[in-house]
Write a protein that holds these residues in place. Structure first.
Motif, PDB file in Angstrom:
ATOM      1  N   ALA A  75      -0.601  54.681   0.986  1.00  0.00           N
ATOM      2  CA  ALA A  75      -1.088  53.693  -0.347  1.00  0.00           C
ATOM      3  C   ALA A  75      -0.245  52.531  -0.034  1.00  0.00           C
ATOM      4  CB  ALA A  75      -2.189  53.864  -1.054  1.00  0.00           C
ATOM      5  N   PHE A  76       0.919  52.237  -0.021  1.00  0.00           N
ATOM      6  CA  PHE A  76       1.988  51.279  -0.406  1.00  0.00           C
ATOM      7  C   PHE A  76       2.255  51.216   0.443  1.00  0.00           C
ATOM      8  CE2 PHE A  76       7.139  51.078   0.433  1.00  0.00           C
ATOM      9  CZ  PHE A  76       7.305  50.250  -1.327  1.00  0.00           C
ATOM     10  N   LEU A  77       2.340  52.093   2.290  1.00  0.00           N
ATOM     11  CA  LEU A  77       2.182  51.228   3.485  1.00  0.00           C
ATOM     12  C   LEU A  77       1.184  50.435   3.610  1.00  0.00           C
ATOM     13  CD1 LEU A  77       3.308  54.030   5.761  1.00  0.00           C
ATOM     14  CD2 LEU A  77       4.645  52.430   4.828  1.00  0.00           C
ATOM     15  N   PHE A  78       0.229  50.740   3.119  1.00  0.00           N
ATOM     16  CA  PHE A  78      -1.245  49.456   3.301  1.00  0.00           C
ATOM     17  C   PHE A  78      -0.871  48.416   2.965  1.00  0.00           C
ATOM     18  CE2 PHE A  78      -5.858  48.386   2.876  1.00  0.00           C
ATOM     19  CZ  PHE A  78      -6.066  47.953   3.657  1.00  0.00           C
ATOM     20  N   ILE A  79       0.019  48.413   1.782  1.00  0.00           N
ATOM     21  CA  ILE A  79      -0.415  47.199   0.931  1.00  0.00           C
ATOM     22  C   ILE A  79       0.686  46.069   1.072  1.00  0.00           C
ATOM     23  CG2 ILE A  79       0.655  46.382  -1.062  1.00  0.00           C
ATOM     24  CD1 ILE A  79      -1.803  48.178  -2.266  1.00  0.00           C
ATOM     25  N   ARG A  80       2.010  47.152   1.445  1.00  0.00           N
ATOM     26  CA  ARG A  80       3.199  46.229   1.681  1.00  0.00           C
ATOM     27  C   ARG A  80       2.803  45.558   3.123  1.00  0.00           C
ATOM     28  NH1 ARG A  80       7.895  45.276  -0.256  1.00  0.00           N
ATOM     29  NH2 ARG A  80       8.863  46.113   0.708  1.00  0.00           N
ATOM     30  N   THR A  81       2.538  46.528   4.532  1.00  0.00           N
ATOM     31  CA  THR A  81       2.085  45.792   5.456  1.00  0.00           C
ATOM     32  C   THR A  81       1.065  45.290   5.939  1.00  0.00           C
ATOM     33  OG1 THR A  81       1.458  47.922   7.045  1.00  0.00           O
ATOM     34  CG2 THR A  81       4.184  47.618   6.506  1.00  0.00           C
ATOM     35  N   GLY A  82       0.424  46.183   5.208  1.00  0.00           N
ATOM     36  CA  GLY A  82      -0.925  45.422   5.172  1.00  0.00           C
ATOM     37  C   GLY A  82      -2.180  45.522   6.762  1.00  0.00           C
ATOM     38  N   HIS A  83      -1.283  46.683   7.119  1.00  0.00           N
ATOM     39  CA  HIS A  83      -1.961  46.847   8.061  1.00  0.00           C
ATOM     40  C   HIS A  83      -2.523  48.375   8.050  1.00  0.00           C
ATOM     41  CE1 HIS A  83      -1.185  44.224  11.738  1.00  0.00           C
ATOM     42  NE2 HIS A  83       0.172  43.665  11.208  1.00  0.00           N
ATOM     43  N   PHE A  84      -4.055  48.210   9.204  1.00  0.00           N
ATOM     44  CA  PHE A  84      -4.521  49.959   9.491  1.00  0.00           C
ATOM     45  C   PHE A  84      -3.637  50.592   9.863  1.00  0.00           C
ATOM     46  CE2 PHE A  84      -7.735  52.234  11.352  1.00  0.00           C
ATOM     47  CZ  PHE A  84      -8.540  53.503  10.003  1.00  0.00           C
ATOM     48  N   LEU A  85      -2.631  50.284  11.368  1.00  0.00           N
ATOM     49  CA  LEU A  85      -2.377  51.260  11.825  1.00  0.00           C
ATOM     50  C   LEU A  85      -1.723  51.973  11.908  1.00  0.00           C
ATOM     51  CD1 LEU A  85      -2.836  51.874  14.955  1.00  0.00           C
ATOM     52  CD2 LEU A  85      -1.459  49.712  15.264  1.00  0.00           C
ATOM     53  N   GLY A  86      -0.400  51.264  10.781  1.00  0.00           N
ATOM     54  CA  GLY A  86       1.147  52.296   9.968  1.00  0.00           C
ATOM     55  C   GLY A  86       0.222  53.861   9.608  1.00  0.00           C
ATOM     56  N   PRO A  87      -0.806  53.307   8.727  1.00  0.00           N
ATOM     57  CA  PRO A  87      -1.312  54.257   7.677  1.00  0.00           C
ATOM     58  C   PRO A  87      -1.548  55.685   8.519  1.00  0.00           C
ATOM     59  CG  PRO A  87      -1.835  52.438   6.831  1.00  0.00           C
ATOM     60  CD  PRO A  87      -0.833  52.264   7.579  1.00  0.00           C
ATOM     61  N   VAL A  88      -2.243  55.068  10.228  1.00  0.00           N
ATOM     62  CA  VAL A  88      -3.063  55.977  10.760  1.00  0.00           C
ATOM     63  C   VAL A  88      -1.467  56.998  11.432  1.00  0.00           C
ATOM     64  CG1 VAL A  88      -4.285  55.989  12.786  1.00  0.00           C
ATOM     65  CG2 VAL A  88      -4.964  55.131  10.403  1.00  0.00           C
ATOM     66  N   LEU A  89      -0.819  56.222  12.134  1.00  0.00           N
ATOM     67  CA  LEU A  89      -0.173  57.118  12.976  1.00  0.00           C
ATOM     68  C   LEU A  89       0.801  57.920  12.207  1.00  0.00           C
ATOM     69  CD1 LEU A  89       1.228  54.015  14.835  1.00  0.00           C
ATOM     70  CD2 LEU A  89      -0.436  55.805  15.819  1.00  0.00           C
ATOM     71  N   CYS A  90       0.957  57.204  10.873  1.00  0.00           N
ATOM     72  CA  CYS A  90       2.258  58.002   9.718  1.00  0.00           C
ATOM     73  C   CYS A  90       0.966  59.723   9.413  1.00  0.00           C
ATOM     74  CB  CYS A  90       2.477  57.217   8.484  1.00  0.00           C
ATOM     75  SG  CYS A  90       2.919  56.030   9.257  1.00  0.00           S
ATOM     76  N   HIS A  91       0.119  59.521   9.143  1.00  0.00           N
ATOM     77  CA  HIS A  91      -1.031  60.593   8.920  1.00  0.00           C
ATOM     78  C   HIS A  91      -1.272  61.086  10.306  1.00  0.00           C
ATOM     79  CE1 HIS A  91      -4.861  61.279   7.009  1.00  0.00           C
ATOM     80  NE2 HIS A  91      -4.881  62.304   7.348  1.00  0.00           N
ATOM     81  N   SER A  92      -1.388  60.497  11.248  1.00  0.00           N
ATOM     82  CA  SER A  92      -1.758  61.811  12.747  1.00  0.00           C
ATOM     83  C   SER A  92       0.171  62.235  12.918  1.00  0.00           C
ATOM     84  CB  SER A  92      -1.624  61.118  13.374  1.00  0.00           C
ATOM     85  OG  SER A  92      -1.459  61.699  14.708  1.00  0.00           O
ATOM     86  N   PHE A  93       1.226  61.368  12.375  1.00  0.00           N
ATOM     87  CA  PHE A  93       2.135  62.803  12.822  1.00  0.00           C
ATOM     88  C   PHE A  93       2.119  63.184  12.022  1.00  0.00           C
ATOM     89  CE2 PHE A  93       6.722  62.463  11.006  1.00  0.00           C
ATOM     90  CZ  PHE A  93       7.099  63.195  12.804  1.00  0.00           C
ATOM     91  N   CYS A  94       2.088  63.408  10.475  1.00  0.00           N
ATOM     92  CA  CYS A  94       2.362  64.204   9.553  1.00  0.00           C
ATOM     93  C   CYS A  94       1.606  65.644   9.272  1.00  0.00           C
ATOM     94  CB  CYS A  94       2.197  63.273   8.144  1.00  0.00           C
ATOM     95  SG  CYS A  94       3.529  62.571   7.609  1.00  0.00           S
ATOM     96  N   ASN A  95       0.156  65.617  10.460  1.00  0.00           N
ATOM     97  CA  ASN A  95      -0.239  66.097  10.379  1.00  0.00           C
ATOM     98  C   ASN A  95      -0.146  67.356  11.146  1.00  0.00           C
ATOM     99  OD1 ASN A  95      -2.657  65.517   8.535  1.00  0.00           O
ATOM    100  ND2 ASN A  95      -4.024  65.092   9.420  1.00  0.00           N
ATOM    101  N   TYR A  96       0.631  67.062  12.629  1.00  0.00           N
ATOM    102  CA  TYR A  96       0.941  67.284  13.521  1.00  0.00           C
ATOM    103  C   TYR A  96       2.127  67.861  13.193  1.00  0.00           C
ATOM    104  CZ  TYR A  96       3.895  68.605  18.062  1.00  0.00           C
ATOM    105  OH  TYR A  96       4.807  68.852  18.880  1.00  0.00           O
ATOM    106  N   ILE A  97       3.261  67.761  12.511  1.00  0.00           N
ATOM    107  CA  ILE A  97       4.142  68.152  11.609  1.00  0.00           C
ATOM    108  C   ILE A  97       4.478  69.843  10.820  1.00  0.00           C
ATOM    109  CG2 ILE A  97       6.216  67.814  10.281  1.00  0.00           C
ATOM    110  CD1 ILE A  97       6.474  66.694  13.686  1.00  0.00           C
ATOM    111  N   GLY A  98       3.152  69.156   9.798  1.00  0.00           N
ATOM    112  CA  GLY A  98       2.646  70.184   8.649  1.00  0.00           C
ATOM    113  C   GLY A  98       3.810  69.918   7.784  1.00  0.00           C
ATOM    114  N   PHE A  99       3.451  70.569   6.436  1.00  0.00           N
ATOM    115  CA  PHE A  99       4.859  70.506   4.845  1.00  0.00           C
ATOM    116  C   PHE A  99       5.726  70.929   5.665  1.00  0.00           C
ATOM    117  CE2 PHE A  99       6.661  72.046   1.348  1.00  0.00           C
ATOM    118  CZ  PHE A  99       6.357  70.763   0.528  1.00  0.00           C
ATOM    119  N   PRO A 100       7.108  70.256   5.597  1.00  0.00           N
ATOM    120  CA  PRO A 100       8.236  70.979   6.017  1.00  0.00           C
ATOM    121  C   PRO A 100       8.802  72.572   5.871  1.00  0.00           C
ATOM    122  CG  PRO A 100       8.442  68.839   5.128  1.00  0.00           C
ATOM    123  CD  PRO A 100       6.978  69.161   4.479  1.00  0.00           C
ATOM    124  N   ALA A 101       9.049  73.281   6.551  1.00  0.00           N
ATOM    125  CA  ALA A 101       9.037  74.435   6.380  1.00  0.00           C
ATOM    126  C   ALA A 101      10.290  74.967   5.883  1.00  0.00           C
ATOM    127  CB  ALA A 101       8.857  75.579   7.896  1.00  0.00           C
TER     128      ALA A 101
END
Length: 225
Positions: A141-167
């Motif tokens: 949400a912070f990224l969306f408000i600061r950048t005004g873009h939908f794409l950044g949060p989507v890419l970060c979301h996809s990346f975090c889904n791939y990495i998962g919670f740090p082991a």
């Protein structure tokens, strides 16, 4: 909101890079445990057969494409522009993720239905997941408000889904524990140092969501300028 060409290149690169910096420790840990060399990894990444397998795997599509797109569309691109004028950017950043976290409680029903664990462990896991997704939701949400873009949060979301919670516990038992822990700490420190500079709205053009704000709001100055 968030669908525009202005600043799209920086919106594609910088938020994802910032998120990768935060996950510097887990990335180093993965690289140390990966049986592939760097060149082997590049070959796989540019192999069309690899991407064909990915895009024909429904679980991969759900986690890396569908979930990031739909969740960021609903909880960031649609919900934030409605919340911000009624509250403030700061309040919206911490309110919106609560809905995002609650939306993940459907996993409880699934686990209870298939009796995948005890009731207590399922609810403890759900509480942890709620906390983790709420924090992540506040970040996007912070990224969306600061950048005004939908794409950044989507890419970060996809990346975090791939990495998962740090082991973290696995890292503490790793043969190269000292180096991995160093990168964990370094990643967190660099993340907080670079959080505002790398999301500076001036890098992304005019921020549409900021026009919804009352000009006298203090949050307007801290998040949109």
């Amino acid at each position: 909101m968030g669908f525009r060409v202005d600043g799209i290149l920086t919106a594609t690169i910088l938020p994802l890079l910032l998120t990768m910096i935060l996950f510097l420790g887990p990335l180093v840990q993965l690289s140390l445990d990966c049986p592939w060399g760097f060149l082997d990894g590049l070959k796989v990444a540019f192999d069309p057969r690899f991407w064909t397998l990915c895009f024909t795997d429904m679980r991969w599509l759900r986690n890396q494409v569908i979930a990031p797109l739909t969740e960021e569309l609903v909880f960031r691109a649609c919900m934030l522009p409605m919340l911000v004028p009624c509250t403030s950017p700061g309040t919206a950043i911490f309110t919106c993720p609560l809905f995002f976290g609650i939306a993940h409680f459907h996993h409880v029903i699934e686990q209870l239905r298939f009796r995948q664990a005890t009731v207590l462990s399922i609810f403890l896991s759900a509480a942890f997941q709620f906390s983790y997704t709420a924090v992540f939701g506040a970040y996007t949400a912070f990224l969306f408000i600061r950048t005004g873009h939908f794409l950044g949060p989507v890419l970060c979301h996809s990346f975090c889904n791939y990495i998962g919670f740090p082991a973290i516990f696995t890292a503490l038992d790793h043969p190269q524990r000292s180096m991995i822990v160093l990168f964990y700490v370094l990643g967190v420190v660099l993340f907080f140092l670079l959080l505002y500079p790398m999301t500076d709205p001036s890098l992304y053009g005019d921020i549409p969501i900021c026009y919804l704000l009352n000009k006298g709001s203090t949050d307007h100055h801290s998040l949109c300028l």
